[in-house]
Write an enzyme that holds these catalytic residues in place. Structure first.
Site, PDB file in Angstrom:
ATOM      1  N   TYR A  64    -139.301 -40.763  81.769  1.00 41.05           N
ATOM      2  CA  TYR A  64    -140.727 -39.747  82.085  1.00 41.05           C
ATOM      3  C   TYR A  64    -141.852 -40.782  81.502  1.00 41.05           C
ATOM      4  O   TYR A  64    -141.943 -41.131  80.400  1.00 41.05           O
ATOM      5  CB  TYR A  64    -140.591 -38.635  81.363  1.00 41.05           C
ATOM      6  CG  TYR A  64    -139.470 -37.667  81.687  1.00 41.05           C
ATOM      7  CD1 TYR A  64    -138.845 -37.819  82.962  1.00 41.05           C
ATOM      8  CD2 TYR A  64    -139.452 -36.371  81.039  1.00 41.05           C
ATOM      9  CE1 TYR A  64    -137.838 -36.773  83.462  1.00 41.05           C
ATOM     10  CE2 TYR A  64    -138.388 -35.454  81.358  1.00 41.05           C
ATOM     11  CZ  TYR A  64    -137.740 -35.757  82.847  1.00 41.05           C
ATOM     12  OH  TYR A  64    -136.921 -34.874  83.033  1.00 41.05           O
ATOM     13  N   SER A 222    -137.624 -27.137  87.326  1.00 41.54           N
ATOM     14  CA  SER A 222    -138.583 -26.685  88.480  1.00 41.54           C
ATOM     15  C   SER A 222    -138.178 -25.443  88.862  1.00 41.54           C
ATOM     16  O   SER A 222    -138.037 -25.190  90.042  1.00 41.54           O
ATOM     17  CB  SER A 222    -138.355 -27.779  89.500  1.00 41.54           C
ATOM     18  OG  SER A 222    -138.890 -29.066  89.007  1.00 41.54           O
ATOM     19  N   PRO A 223    -138.340 -24.227  88.026  1.00 39.70           N
ATOM     20  CA  PRO A 223    -138.092 -22.926  88.559  1.00 39.70           C
ATOM     21  C   PRO A 223    -139.127 -22.332  89.586  1.00 39.70           C
ATOM     22  O   PRO A 223    -138.833 -21.659  90.337  1.00 39.70           O
ATOM     23  CB  PRO A 223    -138.154 -22.069  87.236  1.00 39.70           C
ATOM     24  CG  PRO A 223    -138.718 -23.001  86.410  1.00 39.70           C
ATOM     25  CD  PRO A 223    -138.480 -24.230  86.555  1.00 39.70           C
TER      26      PRO A 223
END
Length: 297
Positions: A64, A222-223
């Site tokens: 990240y 990533s809901p």
């Protein structure tokens, strides 16, 4: 339910798979945000708000923002003086980061990179250990036994408490468990897949036997499909959105691909659910989150 006194009694905590570890039902991750799209002060404010709401689970990865996301999270933990035992910190190894000058051996799931990558992540986080350590993708160039042994070495060395996978398929996870059982070692406790209303098959079908046979836990990401399911991008990319302000990486590719066939298909699906949300008196975000809430932990 174990929780420190400063945490909200409204937050739910769940056991991660068959382990004895309790994690907040909602976690805060640093993907495509911290160290890239937002400044440190914004990141600190978000983490403080999450902690005050009872979130104990903070997720990161070496890849990240080339490790800068881990640095920001580590700074926040120090800044607020949070007790380490009140936190569940995770990171992931596979993609590598800026700590190596040569890409050779600075990625993948070899014993060398798993150990060196984890040590580099811990330095960036300013921590002695992480609670959860993930193999961020499957590495089909490295024997699964090498990866399983390396992850167990990291656990035995006290640098991680539990290990898991991210975006592995069911066969790969089962192979890791078979190897671990054969060698009397610890298998992957959790998997981190994408899971939302538009991406459900892996979680709800493919992994079914893994829940039953191995007690596999999930820590999904990533809901809301990076915000797309909220309807935020229905009429274009807002100038203050994460996709618009990202400097590089995944969100940049999203910005470049906006308007292509897959984008249009996704937006059409999101728009089609607007009347359903309105009829129920809910926001689109609420509808999508609760519509895909059957997550087996």
């Amino acid at each position: 339910m174990a929780a420190s006194t400063n945490q909200s009694p409204k937050m739910q905590y769940r056991f991660l798979g068959r382990s004895g570890l309790q994690v907040s039902a909602i976690s805060l991750g640093g993907w495509v945000t911290y160290g890239d799209a937002v400044g440190d002060d914004m990141a600190f404010n978000c983490m403080k708000a999450a902690y005050d709401a009872g979130i104990n689970f903070f997720d990161c990865a070496e890849g990240y923002a080339d490790g800068k996301s881990e640095i920001v999270m580590g700074k926040a933990i120090k800044k607020f003086g949070w007790k380490r035992n009140d936190l569940v910190i995770s990171t992931k190894i596979y993609w590598g980061s800026a700590f190596g000058d040569n890409p050779v051996n600075n990625g993948g799931l070899s014993r060398k990179h798993l150990i060196e990558g984890t040590e580099a992540s811990l330095k960036r986080l300013q921590l002695e250990y992480v609670d959860l350590l993930y193999c961020h993708r499957p590495d089909r160039h490295t024997p699964i036994e090498e990866t399983v042994r390396a992850m167990n070495h990291l656990i035995n060395s006290g640098k991680a408490f539990y290990w898991g996978t991210s975006e592995w398929n069911s066969e790969e996870i089962a192979m890791a468990w078979a190897c671990a059982e054969r060698l009397n070692l610890i298998g992957p406790v959790m998997e981190q897949p994408e899971y939302n209303m538009l991406k459900r098959d892996k979680v709800e079908r493919e992994f079914a036997l893994l829940y039953e046979n191995y007690g596999l836990g999930l820590t999904i990401f990533s809901p809301l499909k990076q915000g797309i399911l909220t309807g935020r991008y229905n009429d274009g990319i807002p100038s203050d959105s994460r996709i618009a302000i990202a400097k590089e990486g995944y969100t940049t590719s999203q910005r470049d691909s906006y308007g292509d066939e897959q984008w249009q298909k996704t937006l059409a699906q999101v728009k089609s659910l607007k009347p359903v949300a309105e009829k129920l008196g809910r926001t689109k975000a609420h509808l999508h989150l609760h519509g895909s809430s059957r997550i087996p932990m």
